[in-house]
Design a protein around this motif. Structure first.
Motif, PDB file in Angstrom:
ATOM      1  N   LEU A 286      47.832 -20.054  70.481  1.00  0.00           N
ATOM      2  CA  LEU A 286      48.378 -18.767  70.917  1.00  0.00           C
ATOM      3  C   LEU A 286      49.820 -19.008  71.329  1.00  0.00           C
ATOM      4  O   LEU A 286      50.271 -20.152  71.373  1.00  0.00           O
ATOM      5  CB  LEU A 286      47.544 -18.179  72.066  1.00  0.00           C
ATOM      6  N   SER A 287      50.548 -17.959  71.605  1.00  0.00           N
ATOM      7  CA  SER A 287      51.959 -18.134  71.947  1.00  0.00           C
ATOM      8  C   SER A 287      52.098 -18.815  73.303  1.00  0.00           C
ATOM      9  O   SER A 287      51.182 -18.773  74.132  1.00  0.00           O
ATOM     10  CB  SER A 287      52.671 -16.782  71.971  1.00  0.00           C
ATOM     11  N   LEU A 288      53.252 -19.416  73.533  1.00  0.00           N
ATOM     12  CA  LEU A 288      53.494 -20.082  74.810  1.00  0.00           C
ATOM     13  C   LEU A 288      53.428 -19.075  75.957  1.00  0.00           C
ATOM     14  O   LEU A 288      52.907 -19.389  77.031  1.00  0.00           O
ATOM     15  CB  LEU A 288      54.852 -20.782  74.795  1.00  0.00           C
ATOM     16  N   GLN A 289      53.929 -17.870  75.722  1.00  0.00           N
ATOM     17  CA  GLN A 289      53.881 -16.851  76.776  1.00  0.00           C
ATOM     18  C   GLN A 289      52.440 -16.472  77.111  1.00  0.00           C
ATOM     19  O   GLN A 289      52.084 -16.308  78.275  1.00  0.00           O
ATOM     20  CB  GLN A 289      54.662 -15.601  76.357  1.00  0.00           C
ATOM     21  N   GLU A 290      51.602 -16.362  76.070  1.00  0.00           N
ATOM     22  CA  GLU A 290      50.185 -16.061  76.321  1.00  0.00           C
ATOM     23  C   GLU A 290      49.535 -17.189  77.122  1.00  0.00           C
ATOM     24  O   GLU A 290      48.742 -16.937  78.034  1.00  0.00           O
ATOM     25  CB  GLU A 290      49.442 -15.874  75.000  1.00  0.00           C
ATOM     26  N   PHE A 291      49.854 -18.421  76.769  1.00  0.00           N
ATOM     27  CA  PHE A 291      49.310 -19.565  77.500  1.00  0.00           C
ATOM     28  C   PHE A 291      49.711 -19.492  78.976  1.00  0.00           C
ATOM     29  O   PHE A 291      48.873 -19.650  79.871  1.00  0.00           O
ATOM     30  CB  PHE A 291      49.801 -20.878  76.881  1.00  0.00           C
ATOM     31  N   ARG A 292      50.991 -19.252  79.214  1.00  0.00           N
ATOM     32  CA  ARG A 292      51.479 -19.191  80.600  1.00  0.00           C
ATOM     33  C   ARG A 292      50.831 -18.034  81.356  1.00  0.00           C
ATOM     34  O   ARG A 292      50.466 -18.169  82.532  1.00  0.00           O
ATOM     35  CB  ARG A 292      53.002 -19.078  80.615  1.00  0.00           C
ATOM     36  N   ASP A 293      50.692 -16.884  80.699  1.00  0.00           N
ATOM     37  CA  ASP A 293      50.043 -15.733  81.347  1.00  0.00           C
ATOM     38  C   ASP A 293      48.602 -16.069  81.725  1.00  0.00           C
ATOM     39  O   ASP A 293      48.128 -15.702  82.810  1.00  0.00           O
ATOM     40  CB  ASP A 293      50.063 -14.517  80.420  1.00  0.00           C
ATOM     41  N   ARG A 294      47.900 -16.759  80.838  1.00  0.00           N
ATOM     42  CA  ARG A 294      46.506 -17.105  81.091  1.00  0.00           C
ATOM     43  C   ARG A 294      46.394 -18.158  82.204  1.00  0.00           C
ATOM     44  O   ARG A 294      45.457 -18.132  83.008  1.00  0.00           O
ATOM     45  CB  ARG A 294      45.839 -17.588  79.799  1.00  0.00           C
ATOM     46  N   MET A 295      47.372 -19.083  82.262  1.00  0.00           N
ATOM     47  CA  MET A 295      47.388 -20.051  83.359  1.00  0.00           C
ATOM     48  C   MET A 295      47.642 -19.353  84.691  1.00  0.00           C
ATOM     49  O   MET A 295      47.058 -19.723  85.725  1.00  0.00           O
ATOM     50  CB  MET A 295      48.452 -21.132  83.114  1.00  0.00           C
ATOM     51  N   ASP A 296      48.490 -18.329  84.684  1.00  0.00           N
ATOM     52  CA  ASP A 296      48.710 -17.542  85.904  1.00  0.00           C
ATOM     53  C   ASP A 296      47.413 -16.888  86.375  1.00  0.00           C
ATOM     54  O   ASP A 296      47.086 -16.902  87.568  1.00  0.00           O
ATOM     55  CB  ASP A 296      49.761 -16.449  85.650  1.00  0.00           C
ATOM     56  N   ILE A 297      46.662 -16.316  85.417  1.00  0.00           N
ATOM     57  CA  ILE A 297      45.390 -15.675  85.762  1.00  0.00           C
ATOM     58  C   ILE A 297      44.413 -16.701  86.332  1.00  0.00           C
ATOM     59  O   ILE A 297      43.756 -16.466  87.363  1.00  0.00           O
ATOM     60  CB  ILE A 297      44.785 -14.977  84.528  1.00  0.00           C
ATOM     61  N   LEU A 298      44.314 -17.851  85.669  1.00  0.00           N
ATOM     62  CA  LEU A 298      43.414 -18.902  86.138  1.00  0.00           C
ATOM     63  C   LEU A 298      43.789 -19.337  87.553  1.00  0.00           C
ATOM     64  O   LEU A 298      42.920 -19.454  88.437  1.00  0.00           O
ATOM     65  CB  LEU A 298      43.456 -20.100  85.182  1.00  0.00           C
ATOM     66  N   TYR A 299      45.064 -19.582  87.769  1.00  0.00           N
ATOM     67  CA  TYR A 299      45.535 -20.024  89.083  1.00  0.00           C
ATOM     68  C   TYR A 299      45.175 -19.002  90.160  1.00  0.00           C
ATOM     69  O   TYR A 299      44.610 -19.349  91.212  1.00  0.00           O
ATOM     70  CB  TYR A 299      47.045 -20.251  89.044  1.00  0.00           C
ATOM     71  N   GLN A 300      45.486 -17.735  89.902  1.00  0.00           N
ATOM     72  CA  GLN A 300      45.244 -16.697  90.898  1.00  0.00           C
ATOM     73  C   GLN A 300      43.758 -16.518  91.186  1.00  0.00           C
ATOM     74  O   GLN A 300      43.362 -16.300  92.337  1.00  0.00           O
ATOM     75  CB  GLN A 300      45.859 -15.364  90.437  1.00  0.00           C
ATOM     76  N   ARG A 301      42.928 -16.636  90.166  1.00  0.00           N
ATOM     77  CA  ARG A 301      41.491 -16.494  90.387  1.00  0.00           C
ATOM     78  C   ARG A 301      40.931 -17.678  91.165  1.00  0.00           C
ATOM     79  O   ARG A 301      40.008 -17.528  91.966  1.00  0.00           O
ATOM     80  CB  ARG A 301      40.767 -16.309  89.063  1.00  0.00           C
ATOM     81  N   VAL A 302      41.462 -18.858  90.922  1.00  0.00           N
ATOM     82  CA  VAL A 302      41.001 -20.039  91.665  1.00  0.00           C
ATOM     83  C   VAL A 302      41.406 -19.945  93.123  1.00  0.00           C
ATOM     84  O   VAL A 302      40.562 -20.030  94.031  1.00  0.00           O
ATOM     85  CB  VAL A 302      41.552 -21.340  91.025  1.00  0.00           C
ATOM     86  N   VAL A 303      42.700 -19.782  93.379  1.00  0.00           N
ATOM     87  CA  VAL A 303      43.162 -19.811  94.775  1.00  0.00           C
ATOM     88  C   VAL A 303      42.773 -18.535  95.526  1.00  0.00           C
ATOM     89  O   VAL A 303      42.747 -18.520  96.757  1.00  0.00           O
ATOM     90  CB  VAL A 303      44.684 -20.045  94.866  1.00  0.00           C
TER      91      VAL A 303
END
Length: 359
Positions: A286-303
Motif C-alpha cells: 500500500l502507499s507509504l501514506q496509507e501505512f503511516r495512517d494505519r500506524m497512527d491508528i494502531l498507536y492510538q488504539r494501543v495507548v
C-alpha cells in the motif's frame, strides 16, 4: 547520608562526553576511528534509552577480551553478495557493532531497490542492545527483524543446564505522522542477563524469579545467579524463542550454535556470534501514506486502551525508552561512582583522559 548512600547517588554525564570517552578508549586499544564511533554510538544509545545493562559499562569486558587476544580490535568486517537481496558479512572476530552496522546498511540498501533485504553475519561478537540496529532501519524508513544468538545461559525447557543464549528478538517499523515508531527488543528470558551483571556491579539484589543458582534454587544474589541459569519467560515459549534465535543466527550463518557461543565476559576463546537481519520497505503493499495512517491508528488504539486497575498510562513498545532518551539528552546519563571508577581505571591503563562528569 552515609558514604555508601552517597556512592549510590547518580553522577550525570553528557551523552557526547560518554561517546568521546568510549571512542578514546577504543582508539587507544587499536580500533580505528570509524569503527570506534560505531561502537560508541551503540553503547551510548543503550544508556540513553535506559538499557544500562548494554551500555558504556560493557567496555571493560570488551577491552579485557582485546587484552586476552580473543577479540581482534583491528578486524574489518567484509561483505559478500549472495543474490540481489541476500548478503553475508564476516566479522572476522572483530567488534560486533561494525559488523552489525555494515549488515544492516546493506540490508537497507537492498530493500530500497528490491523491497526486501536479508543479511546473515558470521564470526562476530556481542553487539550490545539490539534496538540500536532496529533504529538504524527505522531511521532509514524501513521495517526490520534483528536476531542474534549468544552464550549459553538458559536451559531448554525440561533441562537444568545452560545451553541456549538469552538471545534477544527485536523488530521495528516506522511510526505514523502522529505516533512513535514501533521498536521491540526483548530477551526470551524473564530478564536480560546483562541486568544481572548490572546488579552485581552495583551491589544490588535481583528478583527471585529471574534465575536459579547452581543448585537449582531461586536466588536474589546476582553472583549466584550467574553461576546458575536464567529462567525462560513463559516456560517452554521462551525456551523455543531462544532455540529459534540459534537456528536463524547460528545454524544458518555458519557461526557457533547449540551452546558454542562464547560470552563477552569469557576470556577463553573468540565469541563466534551470529546475527540475522531482514529489512522490508513499508510501502510494498500500500502507499507509504496509507501505512503511516494505519500506524497512527494502531498507536492510538494501543495507548488509548481502557486501563486495568492501578495503571496510569499505556505505552507503545519502545516508547518508554524513547521518553527516557529525551530526558537523558537534556539531563545527562546517570552512572554510579563504582561504574565511573571502573571506567576511569580503563582510561588510566590506556593513558587517556578520564570521563568528564557534571558537577
Amino acid at each position: 547520608m552515609t558514604m555508601a548512600e552517597a556512592a549510590r547517588d547518580p553522577i550525570r554525564v553528557r551523552p557526547e562526553d560518554a561517546h568521546e570517552f568510549v571512542v578514546a578508549l577504543l582508539e587507544a586499544s587499536g580500533v580505528d576511528r570509524k569503527n570506534a564511533e560505531i561502537v560508541a554510538r551503540g553503547l551510548v544509545q543503550a544508556d540513553l534509552r535506559g538499557v544500562e545493562s548494554h551500555g558504556v559499562n560493557r567496555i571493560p569486558s570488551y577491552l579485557a577480551r582485546v587484552r586476552n587476544g580473543v577479540l581482534d580490535p583491528r578486524a574489518e568486517p567484509t561483505l559478500t553478495e549472495v543474490t540481489p537481496v541476500v548478503a553475508q558479512v564476516d566479522g572476522h572476530n572483530g567488534f560486533g557493532f561494525p559488523a552489525a552496522h555494515l549488515g544492516m546498511e546493506k540490508a537497507i540498501s537492498m530493500a530500497r531497490t528490491f523491497g526486501i533485504g536479508m543479511v546473515s553475519v558470521k564470526h562476530s561478537n556481542h553487539f550490545g542492545m539490539s534496538a540500536w540496529i532496529v533504529r538504524q532501519a527505522v531511521e532509514a524508513g524501513m521495517m526490520s527483524l534483528v536476531f542474534t544468538n549468544s552464550s549459553p545461559a538458559l536451559p531448554v525447557w525440561g533441562g537444568k543446564t545452560q545451553l541456549m543464549g538469552v538471545s534477544p528478538i527485536a523488530c521495528g517499523a516506522p511510526g505514523g505522522n502522529n505516533s512513535k515508531p514501533f521498536i521491540l527488543d526483548m530477551a526470551p528470558s524473564v530478564a536480560a542477563r546483562g541486568k544481572i551483571h548490572k546488579a552485581l556491579r552495583r551491589g544490588e539484589k535481583i528478583p527471585t524469579d529471574w534465575a536459579l543458582d547452581s543448585e537449582g534454587r531461586p536466588t536474589d544474589d546476582p553472583e549466584q545467579a550467574l553461576k546458575g541459569v536464567m529462567l525462560p519467560m513463559g516456560g517452554p515459549k521462551g525456551s523455543a524463542l531462544a532455540i529459534m534465535m540459534d537456528v536463524f543466527s547460528g545454524v544458518l550463518s555458519g557461526s557457533a550454535f547449540a551452546g558454542g557461543v562464547t560470552g563477552p565476559y569469557d576470556m577463553s576463546k573468540p565469541g563466534d556470534v551470529g546475527h540475522f537481519f531482514v529489512t522490508i520497505k513499508p510501502d510494498l503493499f500500500l502507499s507509504l501514506q496509507e501505512f503511516r495512517d494505519r500506524m497512527d491508528i494502531l498507536y492510538q488504539r494501543v495507548v488509548g486502551s481502557e486501563k486495568m486497575h492501578g495503571v496510569d498510562r499505556i505505552y507503545f513498545p519502545g516508547e518508554i525508552e524513547q521518553l527516557t532518551e529525551e530526558s537523558r539528552l537534556k539531563d545527562g546519563i546517570p552512572y554510579v561512582q563504582e561504574e565511573i571508577d571502573v571506567l576511569n581505571a580503563e582510561a588510566e591503563r590506556l593513558g587517556v583522559a578520564k570521563m568528564r562528569v557534571r558537577r
